[in-house]
Design an enzyme around this catalytic site. Structure first.
Site, PDB file in Angstrom:
ATOM      1  N   GLY A  52      11.941  17.353  -4.740  1.00  0.00           N
ATOM      2  CA  GLY A  52      11.533  17.000  -3.379  1.00  0.00           C
ATOM      3  C   GLY A  52      11.533  15.485  -3.200  1.00  0.00           C
ATOM      4  O   GLY A  52      12.153  14.760  -3.972  1.00  0.00           O
ATOM      5  N   HIS A  54      19.940  12.389  -2.671  1.00  0.00           N
ATOM      6  CA  HIS A  54      19.959  13.859  -2.742  1.00  0.00           C
ATOM      7  C   HIS A  54      20.996  14.437  -1.771  1.00  0.00           C
ATOM      8  O   HIS A  54      21.640  15.436  -2.064  1.00  0.00           O
ATOM      9  CB  HIS A  54      18.577  14.427  -2.394  1.00  0.00           C
ATOM     10  CG  HIS A  54      17.505  14.080  -3.388  1.00  0.00           C
ATOM     11  ND1 HIS A  54      16.518  13.157  -3.134  1.00  0.00           N
ATOM     12  CD2 HIS A  54      17.272  14.521  -4.656  1.00  0.00           C
ATOM     13  CE1 HIS A  54      15.713  13.061  -4.176  1.00  0.00           C
ATOM     14  NE2 HIS A  54      16.148  13.878  -5.123  1.00  0.00           N
TER      15      HIS A  54
END
Ligand code: PAF
Length: 281
Positions: free
Chosen positions: A31, A37
């Site tokens: 996360g 990402h």
């Protein structure tokens, strides 16, 4: 985007896609998603039909006193970001789902996990290998994508796949950087405004060290100078100049070189590396 919290539900969903012959890619994360990402997801999408992203802050890769409890949780923003990238499935397991029989691990990373970052975080890579192996068991992906910023982690995961003869391909993407050169990292959120302004100096020292090697200066000399320069602004954990293929000492014939380093800046630990080729061997 489908969201799954259990192994059983995710397996059911993926099994039918696999039967249809769909290629599945996994992007494991903890996360706190950023553009780095996004690049992992883009790479996964370019190579497969189904992309599964996992968000799980893995307790076994944090030692006592590290930032497990404070690790940035930006779940709502992460979810929106993954939806906007048309990710197919988000896996959000609990600790019990990942470690139903407790957190003892049978896979040991060995010597490669004890050098560089592993010398400062001795249990870290066993924890990373444990959780990644578990994700591979659950998702059974055709491929998984990792970032080259975590270069030692990437090598350890490739070794794991090899050691266990797993039938999947490990893909990677180059380190993604902010405009001022700072490597993207979830932990950059810990930097104060002033620290954030000064942090790109880390990357510029690595670039200077690379240029110095390419000009023909000796590795020990370059290493000593870089540590000295970094030490004026940061607390240096390590800086090494190594063979980029296996993180071992450079030999006469080595052409692929990595300058790899970890520093502490205020309360934040930052890692970075530069990989390049020398042609004058
Ligand atoms: O690189 C990370 O974010 C983590 O180490 C990983 C690979 C998701 C395992 O928890």
């Amino acid at each position: 985007m489908e969201i799954f919290k259990t192994q059983k539900d995710l397996e059911l969903y993926l099994d039918s896609l696999r039967l249809e012959g769909k290629k599945i890619a996994l992007v494991p994360t903890m996360g706190g998603l950023h553009d780095g990402h996004v690049s992992l997801v883009d790479k996964a999408k370019s190579l497969s039909e189904i992309v599964v992203v996992s968000i799980f802050v893995n307790p076994t890769q944090f030692a006592r006193g590290e930032d497990f409890d404070d690790y940035p949780n930006t779940f709502e923003a992460d979810k929106l970001l993954l939806e906007s990238k048309n990710v197919d499935a988000l896996f959000l397991p609990s600790k019990e789902e990942i470690y139903p029989h407790g957190t003892t691990s049978d896979y040991k990373v060995g010597a490669i996990g004890q050098i560089l970052c592993g010398a400062f975080r001795p249990t870290h890579f066993d924890g990373v290998a444990q959780v990644v192996k578990r994700f591979f068991e659950i998702v059974k992906p055709n491929l998984a994508v990792f970032g080259e910023k975590d270069f030692q982690q990437l090598l350890i995961i490739k070794t794991l796949v090899n050691n266990l003869s797993l039938d999947l391909k490990i893909e990677s993407i180059p380190t993604q950087r902010e405009d001022d050169g700072l490597a993207m990292s979830t932990r950059n959120q810990y930097l104060s405004d002033l620290e954030r302004e000064r942090a790109p100096h880390f990357y510029s020292v690595l670039c200077d060290a690379r240029d110095s090697i390419l000009r023909g200066n000796s590795f020990p000399e370059v290493k000593k100078d870089a540590i000295k320069t970094l030490g004026k602004s940061f607390e240096v954990e390590y800086l090494e100049v190594l063979d980029a293929n296996n993180l071992t000492q450079i030999e006469t014939k080595t052409t692929e070189i990595i300058i790899i380093s970890a520093i502490r800046f205020g309360g934040t630990r930052l890692i970075d590396n530069l990989v390049f080729r020398r042609t004058n061997v």
